[in-house]
Motif scaffolding. Structure first.
Motif, PDB file in Angstrom:
ATOM      1  N   LEU A   1       0.828  -1.213   0.000  1.00 32.67           N
ATOM      2  CA  LEU A   1       0.000   0.000   0.000  1.00 32.67           C
ATOM      3  C   LEU A   1       0.859   1.258   0.000  1.00 32.67           C
ATOM      4  O   LEU A   1       0.317   2.371   0.058  1.00 32.67           O
ATOM      5  CB  LEU A   1      -0.933   0.007   1.215  1.00 32.67           C
ATOM      6  N   GLY A   2       2.176   1.079  -0.041  1.00 33.71           N
ATOM      7  CA  GLY A   2       3.050   2.232  -0.079  1.00 33.71           C
ATOM      8  C   GLY A   2       2.940   2.972  -1.395  1.00 33.71           C
ATOM      9  O   GLY A   2       2.694   2.383  -2.460  1.00 33.71           O
ATOM     10  N   ALA A   3       3.106   4.270  -1.344  1.00 32.64           N
ATOM     11  CA  ALA A   3       2.969   5.095  -2.548  1.00 32.64           C
ATOM     12  C   ALA A   3       4.055   4.753  -3.557  1.00 32.64           C
ATOM     13  O   ALA A   3       5.183   4.407  -3.195  1.00 32.64           O
ATOM     14  CB  ALA A   3       3.049   6.575  -2.176  1.00 32.64           C
ATOM     15  N   LEU A   4       3.684   4.807  -4.839  1.00 31.18           N
ATOM     16  CA  LEU A   4       4.612   4.520  -5.926  1.00 31.18           C
ATOM     17  C   LEU A   4       4.869   5.786  -6.738  1.00 31.18           C
ATOM     18  O   LEU A   4       3.971   6.608  -6.924  1.00 31.18           O
ATOM     19  CB  LEU A   4       4.043   3.440  -6.863  1.00 31.18           C
ATOM     20  N   LEU A   5       6.079   5.888  -7.218  1.00 25.52           N
ATOM     21  CA  LEU A   5       6.395   6.927  -8.176  1.00 25.52           C
ATOM     22  C   LEU A   5       5.992   6.467  -9.576  1.00 25.52           C
ATOM     23  O   LEU A   5       5.949   5.254  -9.848  1.00 25.52           O
ATOM     24  CB  LEU A   5       7.887   7.246  -8.145  1.00 25.52           C
ATOM     25  N   PRO A   6       5.702   7.367 -10.483  1.00 27.51           N
ATOM     26  CA  PRO A   6       5.364   6.949 -11.853  1.00 27.51           C
ATOM     27  C   PRO A   6       6.468   6.112 -12.487  1.00 27.51           C
ATOM     28  O   PRO A   6       6.184   5.147 -13.206  1.00 27.51           O
ATOM     29  CB  PRO A   6       5.163   8.273 -12.585  1.00 27.51           C
ATOM     30  N   GLU A   7       7.740   6.473 -12.198  1.00 27.83           N
ATOM     31  CA  GLU A   7       8.840   5.688 -12.752  1.00 27.83           C
ATOM     32  C   GLU A   7       8.835   4.268 -12.205  1.00 27.83           C
ATOM     33  O   GLU A   7       9.125   3.305 -12.922  1.00 27.83           O
ATOM     34  CB  GLU A   7      10.175   6.364 -12.436  1.00 27.83           C
ATOM     35  N   GLU A   8       8.494   4.135 -10.926  1.00 26.51           N
ATOM     36  CA  GLU A   8       8.440   2.798 -10.317  1.00 26.51           C
ATOM     37  C   GLU A   8       7.276   1.992 -10.886  1.00 26.51           C
ATOM     38  O   GLU A   8       7.398   0.775 -11.086  1.00 26.51           O
ATOM     39  CB  GLU A   8       8.312   2.930  -8.808  1.00 26.51           C
ATOM     40  N   LEU A   9       6.161   2.647 -11.145  1.00 21.55           N
ATOM     41  CA  LEU A   9       5.022   1.949 -11.751  1.00 21.55           C
ATOM     42  C   LEU A   9       5.399   1.409 -13.123  1.00 21.55           C
ATOM     43  O   LEU A   9       5.089   0.249 -13.460  1.00 21.55           O
ATOM     44  CB  LEU A   9       3.832   2.896 -11.857  1.00 21.55           C
ATOM     45  N   ILE A  10       6.083   2.199 -13.937  1.00 19.44           N
ATOM     46  CA  ILE A  10       6.522   1.737 -15.256  1.00 19.44           C
ATOM     47  C   ILE A  10       7.490   0.558 -15.107  1.00 19.44           C
ATOM     48  O   ILE A  10       7.405  -0.433 -15.839  1.00 19.44           O
ATOM     49  CB  ILE A  10       7.175   2.896 -16.026  1.00 19.44           C
ATOM     50  N   GLY A  11       8.413   0.671 -14.150  1.00 19.48           N
ATOM     51  CA  GLY A  11       9.376  -0.408 -13.942  1.00 19.48           C
ATOM     52  C   GLY A  11       8.709  -1.707 -13.538  1.00 19.48           C
ATOM     53  O   GLY A  11       9.080  -2.785 -14.025  1.00 19.48           O
TER      54      GLY A  11
ATOM     55  N   ARG B   1      -8.671   8.050 -15.451  1.00 18.56           N
ATOM     56  CA  ARG B   1      -8.195   8.741 -14.248  1.00 18.56           C
ATOM     57  C   ARG B   1      -6.827   9.373 -14.493  1.00 18.56           C
ATOM     58  O   ARG B   1      -6.523  10.453 -13.982  1.00 18.56           O
ATOM     59  CB  ARG B   1      -8.137   7.772 -13.082  1.00 18.56           C
ATOM     60  N   LEU B   2      -5.987   8.690 -15.258  1.00 21.24           N
ATOM     61  CA  LEU B   2      -4.671   9.241 -15.555  1.00 21.24           C
ATOM     62  C   LEU B   2      -4.773  10.436 -16.486  1.00 21.24           C
ATOM     63  O   LEU B   2      -4.097  11.464 -16.287  1.00 21.24           O
ATOM     64  CB  LEU B   2      -3.778   8.164 -16.180  1.00 21.24           C
ATOM     65  N   GLN B   3      -5.595  10.324 -17.501  1.00 20.21           N
ATOM     66  CA  GLN B   3      -5.703  11.408 -18.473  1.00 20.21           C
ATOM     67  C   GLN B   3      -6.486  12.599 -17.926  1.00 20.21           C
ATOM     68  O   GLN B   3      -6.310  13.719 -18.394  1.00 20.21           O
ATOM     69  CB  GLN B   3      -6.363  10.879 -19.751  1.00 20.21           C
TER      70      GLN B   3
ATOM     71  N   GLU C   1      -0.806  14.548 -10.347  1.00 17.26           N
ATOM     72  CA  GLU C   1      -0.059  15.247 -11.378  1.00 17.26           C
ATOM     73  C   GLU C   1       1.162  14.415 -11.774  1.00 17.26           C
ATOM     74  O   GLU C   1       1.964  14.044 -10.920  1.00 17.26           O
ATOM     75  CB  GLU C   1       0.389  16.621 -10.862  1.00 17.26           C
ATOM     76  N   ILE C   2       1.244  14.118 -13.070  1.00 12.53           N
ATOM     77  CA  ILE C   2       2.326  13.276 -13.584  1.00 12.53           C
ATOM     78  C   ILE C   2       2.919  13.963 -14.794  1.00 12.53           C
ATOM     79  O   ILE C   2       2.204  14.612 -15.578  1.00 12.53           O
ATOM     80  CB  ILE C   2       1.809  11.869 -13.973  1.00 12.53           C
ATOM     81  N   ASN C   3       4.199  13.811 -14.949  1.00 10.05           N
ATOM     82  CA  ASN C   3       4.864  14.303 -16.144  1.00 10.05           C
ATOM     83  C   ASN C   3       4.174  13.705 -17.372  1.00 10.05           C
ATOM     84  O   ASN C   3       3.921  12.507 -17.434  1.00 10.05           O
ATOM     85  CB  ASN C   3       6.338  13.892 -16.105  1.00 10.05           C
ATOM     86  N   PRO C   4       3.811  14.542 -18.357  1.00 13.96           N
ATOM     87  CA  PRO C   4       3.073  14.019 -19.527  1.00 13.96           C
ATOM     88  C   PRO C   4       3.776  12.854 -20.220  1.00 13.96           C
ATOM     89  O   PRO C   4       3.116  11.932 -20.711  1.00 13.96           O
ATOM     90  CB  PRO C   4       2.976  15.237 -20.440  1.00 13.96           C
ATOM     91  N   ILE C   5       5.109  12.888 -20.251  1.00 14.06           N
ATOM     92  CA  ILE C   5       5.831  11.788 -20.906  1.00 14.06           C
ATOM     93  C   ILE C   5       5.620  10.491 -20.135  1.00 14.06           C
ATOM     94  O   ILE C   5       5.354   9.432 -20.726  1.00 14.06           O
ATOM     95  CB  ILE C   5       7.324  12.138 -21.011  1.00 14.06           C
ATOM     96  N   LEU C   6       5.705  10.571 -18.794  1.00 14.65           N
ATOM     97  CA  LEU C   6       5.493   9.380 -17.979  1.00 14.65           C
ATOM     98  C   LEU C   6       4.041   8.922 -18.059  1.00 14.65           C
ATOM     99  O   LEU C   6       3.759   7.713 -18.094  1.00 14.65           O
ATOM    100  CB  LEU C   6       5.883   9.670 -16.531  1.00 14.65           C
ATOM    101  N   ARG C   7       3.111   9.878 -18.058  1.00 15.02           N
ATOM    102  CA  ARG C   7       1.696   9.509 -18.155  1.00 15.02           C
ATOM    103  C   ARG C   7       1.408   8.788 -19.474  1.00 15.02           C
ATOM    104  O   ARG C   7       0.720   7.756 -19.486  1.00 15.02           O
ATOM    105  CB  ARG C   7       0.828  10.760 -18.044  1.00 15.02           C
ATOM    106  N   ASP C   8       1.945   9.295 -20.554  1.00 19.85           N
ATOM    107  CA  ASP C   8       1.717   8.640 -21.844  1.00 19.85           C
ATOM    108  C   ASP C   8       2.323   7.237 -21.865  1.00 19.85           C
ATOM    109  O   ASP C   8       1.755   6.324 -22.472  1.00 19.85           O
ATOM    110  CB  ASP C   8       2.316   9.490 -22.963  1.00 19.85           C
ATOM    111  N   ALA C   9       3.477   7.067 -21.216  1.00 17.64           N
ATOM    112  CA  ALA C   9       4.099   5.741 -21.170  1.00 17.64           C
ATOM    113  C   ALA C   9       3.234   4.762 -20.394  1.00 17.64           C
ATOM    114  O   ALA C   9       3.080   3.592 -20.790  1.00 17.64           O
ATOM    115  CB  ALA C   9       5.486   5.848 -20.548  1.00 17.64           C
TER     116      ALA C   9
END
Length: 778
Positions: free
Chosen positions: A108-118, A237-239, A245-253
């Protein structure tokens, strides 16, 4: 040697101590029946060490060699369990000092967008590792997130969360965790679809694919549209961007990965209509390109995957390491799976022609790299879909029944007489005989197509079993042919039907399979270089019989064509056109067989010369004879009727025309090495080899001229062209090798050359089945 005595033992099995030197019944009874964690809390008794070396030595000296001491109550299960105790490599319950039995990773710990992609990309890598044959316990089930979703088993999908029970509002998952949950749910459903698809066809557990789910239910009863809605909601929800708030590049990925998972789930659906299959795979290739280009944006989260989860799975010991598939390899495998499935969707659009189907299956099995188990099962489901034609009957028509009265459609319109004592009309008898034979041929034909749907290694092994089944079918065909001959005699239509047509059809199919089995042996490096000569000469023998059979069939086609052309009626001319088209198919088969025959004979003679020139290593085999090895190689063909395997003495005469390679001589003429070298220096020795190469090249040229349409390979035109070109290139390479060997083999033996054998599967051969040794100057 010493015997340690412990008050307890940490073990994953219920092992009951037995009485023995230094054992304590009191301590044993205190430990028996206690759960592992309770037993671990007991105070540790004082360790006492007893030296049992002398006792052990005396006991061993009293045993005879080979004598086994076994307690009848000490079972194999207990013995394996004893090996597991306290061994970290064997005991999945063993803990290092200070190590916890459970992971402390917070799902349940918070994730960074980069960690979610990984995490998404890592899950994709593990998914492809599973598709290559590794079990879920070493791949996807090592994910802490997936484990939380699946265990304890949720009763409804809403219970499949990264937590169980009630939690406070401040601990509820954020948007990114909800996105990961939707992705993981769809991933689990993809696994369910893959298992259902593969288990519906022929596969080999733990060799092709591992379907074991370790007592985890993969949302089998939940419909696909539920997971699609979860993915769509996550994308929205992401869009929307109001919750996080997420960096658009990370959100698109992230959105690209969610969309890819949705498309993949749709493509794997078991209920997709056949006419809509092809449209689902191209979007996956487009989405995969986006994922590959944004892969570097991800950040690995090692704690989200753990080997300790294996302890709670219904898996066997010992514990197995996590399979780490490189991301580049994983994406390559994924692209291969998508491409192969897309290729398989072309199967329903093929003409309703069994030869087209056969060529498509062979080309699909020949794809490099070998299609994954899911791709092969995907094609197999399309292959065995309902068909409007009788496949074996259509196959026969092309080869042995050109415009034949035996397959006249009116034969199946007649009804038997009401009085069973009255004789049946001849045409009705023909229909009944053909129907009975089709029923007999159904199972061997099914086994043949099933074998073509396997990987190349198993295809070779299964073909050997299928050949035996077709050999038995050939005996049955002979009986039916006699009955057909009697009925045709009653109709006075002897000149319109080939003698023994069913036997001819079965025999031709069997010989074709034998050729392919031998060539697959070369492709998979089953034979050693010193065996090349014998196996290529055996291939030549099989191809020669098939060519003779086809020449007989062609003669019948020509006779039938002359009869129909003499008939000026419209139906006669139409049937003549059918026979004329069939002749092109026979010519294509003859050209293919001739190329195999001539190239096999040229290679056989080439390797015989190399053996006499001591340019091929001959390993020592002190524990076997040449005859035993010959029978071993021919084991699958020894019981065929008629016999396709020559006697060993005849085989020896062909492979050793000048006697043994070490000391050439025969009873008739003394062939010393010097005489052989002088004879090989004569240009006439090489002219025969060069003539066979020339004929093989001419046959390949004729086959290419006839084209894929004559060979009924329009659906796999590119693969068919590549096959012909690679065979032609092998002929050219052999011609160059023969020339190089001829120039180097003087009157005193070969000078300054060595032979290099290209290995299979590495792109070093023009054709994987034709091993052409290269003459290298040293």
């Amino acid at each position: 040697m010493a015997e340690p005595q412990l008050g307890h033992a940490a073990t994953s099995n219920n092992v009951v101590p037995v009485d023995g030197p230094g054992s304590s019944k009191e301590a044993s009874s205190a430990s028996i029946g206690l759960p592992l964690r309770q037993a671990m809390k007991q105070p540790v008794a004082e360790i006492k060490i007893h030296d049992i070396t002398d006792k052990f030595t005396r006991a061993c000296s009293a045993l005879e060699v080979g004598q086994l001491v076994k307690d009848e109550y000490f079972t194999l299960f207990e013995s394996i369990g004893a090996l597991e105790i306290m061994d970290p490599k064997m005991d999945s319950g063993f803990l290092q000092p200070g190590e916890a039995s459970e992971d402390d990773y917070d799902t349940l710990g918070a994730l960074l967008p980069e960690e979610l992609i990984g995490i998404m990309d890592q899950l994709l890598c593990y998914e492809m590792a599973w598709h290559t044959g590794y079990p879920l316990s070493q791949t996807l089930f090592t994910s802490v997130y997936i484990d939380k979703l699946l265990w304890p088993e949720p009763k409804v999908l809403e219970q499949a969360q990264f937590y169980r029970g009630e939690i406070t509002d401040d601990k509820r998952p954020g948007v990114l965790l909800e996105v990961l949950r939707a992705y993981c749910l769809a991933l689990v459903k993809c696994c369910d679809f893959a298992i259902a698809r593969i288990t519906s066809r022929d596969y080999f557990e733990e060799e092709d694919f591992c379907t074991h789910t370790y007592n985890r239910v993969l949302f089998v009863q939940v419909p696909m549209n539920v997971f699609q809605r979860e993915l769509d909601a996550s994308v929205e929800r992401l869009q929307d961007g109001t919750e996080v708030e997420i960096n658009p590049i990370l959100r698109d990925a992230i959105v690209a990965r969610l969309q890819f998972r949705k498309d993949f789930l749709t493509a794997l659906d078991l209920d997709v209509p056949i006419d809509h299959l092809e449209a689902h795979w191209q979007p996956l290739l487009d989405g995969l390109t986006t994922i590959t280009t944004t892969q570097q944006l991800g950040k690995t989260v090692p704690g989200s995957f753990s080997l300790k989860i294996q302890r709670r799975l219904a898996s066997t010991v010992p514990p197995r390491p996590i399979v780490e598939l490189d991301s580049a390899d994983a994406f390559s495998k994924l692209k291969q799976l998508i491409t192969d499935c897309k290729e398989a969707t072309r199967f329903p659009s093929l003409p309703p022609d069994p030869i087209e189907y056969q060529n498509f299956l062979w080309a699909f099995a020949s794809r490099t790299p070998t299609p994954l188990p899911y791709s092969r099962s995907y094609l197999a489901n399309l292959l065995f879909h309902e068909s409007s034609i009788s496949i074996p009957l259509a196959d026969m028509r092309y080869l042995v029944f050109p415009a034949s009265p035996i397959l006249d459609p009116t034969n199946w319109t007649l009804s038997p007489p009401r009085n069973p004592m009255l004789p049946k009309p001849p045409r009705l008898q023909l229909a009944i005989l053909i129907d009975d034979f089709i029923d007999r041929a159904g199972q061997p034909y099914l086994e043949f197509w099933t074998a073509l749907g396997q990987n190349r290694c198993r295809l070779r092994r299964m073909l050997n079993h299928v050949i035996s089944a077709w050999d038995q079918l050939q005996s049955d065909a002979g009986v039916v042919d006699e009955d057909l001959k009697n009925v045709i005699g009653q109709m006075n239509a002897e000149g319109q039907v080939l003698d023994y047509p069913l036997t001819t059809w079965v025999y031709h199919k069997k010989l074709w399979m034998m050729e392919k089995a031998v060539l697959l042996g070369f492709e998979q490096d089953i034979y050693l270089p010193d065996e090349y000569a014998g196996m290529y000469l055996f291939l030549n023998n099989v191809s020669r019989k098939r060519k003779d059979l086809l020449l007989t069939v062609k003669s019948d086609f020509n006779n039938r064509l002359s009869q129909l052309r003499s008939n000026k009626s419209a139906s006669g001319l139409q049937k003549a056109k059918e026979v004329q088209d069939g002749l092109l198919y026979i010519d294509s088969l003859l050209a293919e067989t001739t190329a195999t025959l001539e190239l096999g004979l040229a290679l056989g003679k080439f390797y015989v010369a190399l053996l006499y020139l001591d340019l091929i290593p001959r390993p020592k085999r002190p524990f076997g004879s040449e005859q035993c090895r010959y029978e071993l190689r021919m084991k699958n063909f020894l019981n065929l009727h008629p016999s396709e395997v020559t006697e060993f003495s005849e085989f020896n005469n062909h492979t050793k025309p000048f006697g043994p390679y070490e000391k050439p001589d025969t009873d008739e003429v003394d062939y010393t090495k010097d005489k052989i070298f002088k004879w090989m220096a004569n240009p006439t020795f090489w002219s025969g080899m060069e003539e066979h190469v020339r004929r093989a090249k001419e046959a390949c040229s004729l086959l290419r001229k006839l084209g894929p349409q004559a060979a009924h390979a329009v659906g796999v035109r590119e693969a068919w062209d590549k096959e012909v070109q690679s065979t032609m290139a092998s002929c050219v390479a052999l011609g160059v090798a023969v020339l190089g060997l001829k120039l180097a083999a003087g009157a005193e033996g070969p000078r300054g050359i060595t032979i290099e054998f290209p290995t299979g599967g590495q792109g070093k051969r023009y054709h994987e089945g034709w091993v052409v040794g290269k003459v290298i100057k040293v």
